[in-house]
Design an enzyme around this catalytic site. Structure first.
Site, short mmCIF file in Angstrom:
data_model
loop_
_atom_site.label_atom_id
_atom_site.label_comp_id
_atom_site.label_asym_id
_atom_site.label_seq_id
_atom_site.Cartn_x
_atom_site.Cartn_y
_atom_site.Cartn_z
N GLN A 273 -4.88 -1.43 24.32
CA GLN A 273 -3.64 -1.06 23.65
C GLN A 273 -3.17 -2.16 22.71
OE1 GLN A 273 -2.77 2.03 24.30
NE2 GLN A 273 -1.30 1.95 22.64
N HIS A 276 -4.30 -2.44 18.98
CA HIS A 276 -3.83 -1.48 17.99
C HIS A 276 -3.07 -2.17 16.86
CE1 HIS A 276 -4.69 2.66 18.92
NE2 HIS A 276 -4.44 2.47 20.19
N GLU A 342 4.96 5.08 26.06
CA GLU A 342 4.10 6.04 25.37
C GLU A 342 2.94 6.46 26.28
OE1 GLU A 342 1.33 6.23 21.30
OE2 GLU A 342 2.07 4.31 22.09
N HIS A 343 2.26 5.48 26.84
CA HIS A 343 1.15 5.73 27.77
C HIS A 343 1.51 5.12 29.13
CE1 HIS A 343 -0.71 5.18 23.70
NE2 HIS A 343 -1.25 6.34 24.02
N ASP A 376 -7.25 8.92 24.11
CA ASP A 376 -7.35 8.63 22.68
C ASP A 376 -8.47 9.43 22.03
OD1 ASP A 376 -5.28 6.83 22.59
OD2 ASP A 376 -6.55 5.04 22.69
N HIS A 436 35.25 37.61 13.49
CA HIS A 436 34.26 37.95 14.51
C HIS A 436 34.76 39.08 15.39
CE1 HIS A 436 32.40 34.21 13.28
NE2 HIS A 436 31.46 34.28 14.21
#
Length: 456
Positions: A273, A276, A342-343, A376, A436
């Site tokens: 990770q 990245h 995220e993960h 991934d 209405h």
């Protein structure tokens, strides 16, 4: 969070030092630059509206100036023939791998699409229901920066196709052959060889007519896919005019590990990770100090053999990464839910049971063998996931980003609907909406509409 690193890759902090860091994913400088790019591209100079399509001549100028396409290139698109040639040029192993990933992602997306269907129920005097239908044109972005990301091509374009979108537009700057090949396998209808804010603008506003530089581009109803800070900034500008999936921030992984965890595997996943981006985060929550120490040693050992520029990128990312010693698994879960990573990897005894107790995350990876990298590269579920704590209220990219659930109702028996009519009259007047109330009275069999009564 500023804590002395003590020269460790995983900064050791206590549970009460963990802070939920929700940062605006839109960089203010990039936002200003993206606005300027969008203004330069559009055929309308009126900044107060979203009118106007993208001018292809201006697009070519911006794309060349920003390095999306070479100065000598005469078009902003890659043809389907180019994409097929790139696919044919792959080795047998590469083609097989790409086709396998495509098949798994398609199978999962197809199952998602089948999980939501049209429905009809009875209402007083009639029927009500919803229909599920895809948007017409989908825009998909795949990064083309430090590393080509054909997996993002598959994750976005295949999902849009599975949803039933008629046209899928893909954008990726300086596409590598594997990116073009992925577009061919995914069935993209149009490939734009441009990136950044200019790509988002082109997919959002479209190009009205065929021209000397390429074909017309439809206005996309929704735009999805990860990108750099200019992509994110441009998506923040066009959202509302069209749909977007999310405003993604730096990537992150959080591992919950007990004394049974394999430190070598945990370290490998944290490094995967961290490589990245220099602003990525790798987080370890563990009930075992020995596991934390062993993971730290493994990170040091494995980073030493990582090639460049991956090694430098990952090392920089570890500056904002940390490890927390927790008193028990429940504390790990509480901290993880606060962060909403995220993960989220669960590497513990009874990992499935621990995973079920977790509430907030983008994607969940259960057990030592369910590596995040398998997600991934196409285990099936999408790898475009919410970051920066947004997993508390949203999920990852799916067919649902491309679907519209639209409701309808009809009245077949006016008499049977009268209780509903009367309720509507009462509620409308409670809300002070006389028009209405009168519209409901026009359907009443017992009440004379107020607009028919004599004026005082």
């Amino acid at each position: 969070m500023s804590v002395d690193s003590n020269e460790k890759y995983l900064t050791p902090i206590t549970p009460d030092q963990v802070r939920l860091e929700i940062k605006d994913p839109v960089d203010p400088t990039a936002l200003t630059q993206a606005k300027d790019i969008l203004k330069e591209l559009r055929t309308s100079d009126d900044e107060t509206t979203l009118n106007g399509t993208v001018d292809p001549t201006r697009l070519m100028s911006v794309a060349k100036k920003l390095g999306d396409i070479p100065a000598e290139m005469a078009t902003y698109v890659a043809t389907k023939e180019e994409c097929k040639a790139a696919f044919d040029g792959l080795s047998d192993v590469e083609r097989t791998s790409l086709e396998n990933i495509h098949a798994r992602v398609l199978a999962f997306a197809t199952a998602q699409r089948k999980s939501v269907t049209d429905c009809v129920i009875d209402i007083p005097g009639g029927k009500a229901g919803h229909t599920v239908s895809p948007c017409s044109a989908a825009g998909c972005y795949a990064p083309g920066g430090r590393y080509p990301l054909p997996s993002s091509v598959v994750m976005t374009a295949v999902t849009a196709k599975a949803a039933g979108c008629e046209t899928v537009v893909l954008a990726s700057p300086r596409p590598a052959p594997i990116t073009l090949a992925a577009a061919y396998v995914a069935g993209a209808d149009l490939f734009l060889k441009i990136g950044g804010a200019q790509a988002i603008a082109t997919m959002a506003y479209g190009i009205e007519k065929d021209n000397e530089f390429g074909p017309s581009v439809p206005r996309c109803d929704t735009i999805v896919g990860p990108g750099n800070k200019w992509v994110t900034a441009a998506k923040s500008i066009v959202q509302g005019y069209c749909g977007i999936d999310m405003l993604a921030g730096p990537s992150e992984v959080l591992v919950i590990a007990d004394e049974t965890a394999n430190a070598e595997v945990v370290a490998a996943d944290l490094i995967a990770q961290a490589e990245h981006d220099v602003v990525a985060r790798a987080i370890l929550l563990s009930t075992s100090q020995k596991v934390i120490d062993d993971v730290e040693a493994e990170v040091c050992n494995q980073l030493s053999s990582l090639p460049e520029p991956n090694k430098s990128t990952a090392s920089e990312a570890f500056r904002q990464s940390f490890a927390v010693l927790c008193k028990d698994i429940d504390e790990c879960i509480r901290i993880s839910d606060d962060i909403a990573p995220e993960h989220l990897e669960i590497q513990t005894e009874n990992a499935m049971e621990v995973g079920k107790k977790c509430s907030n995350y983008g994607g969940l990876f259960i057990g030592e063998h369910a590596a995040e990298v398998l997600g991934d590269y196409g285990a099936g579920p999408n790898h475009t996931l919410p970051t920066g704590g947004t997993g508390r209220y949203t999920g990852g990219l799916s067919v649902f980003n491309f679907l519209r659930i639209r409701t309808w109702m009809r009245i077949d028996d006016q008499k049977a609907s009268q209780n509903m009519v009367n309720d509507s009259i009462v509620m409308a007047r409670l809300e002070g909406l006389e028009g209405h109330a009168r519209a409901a009275e026009a359907r009443s069999l017992t009440v004379e509409p107020a607009y028919k009564k004599p004026k005082n």
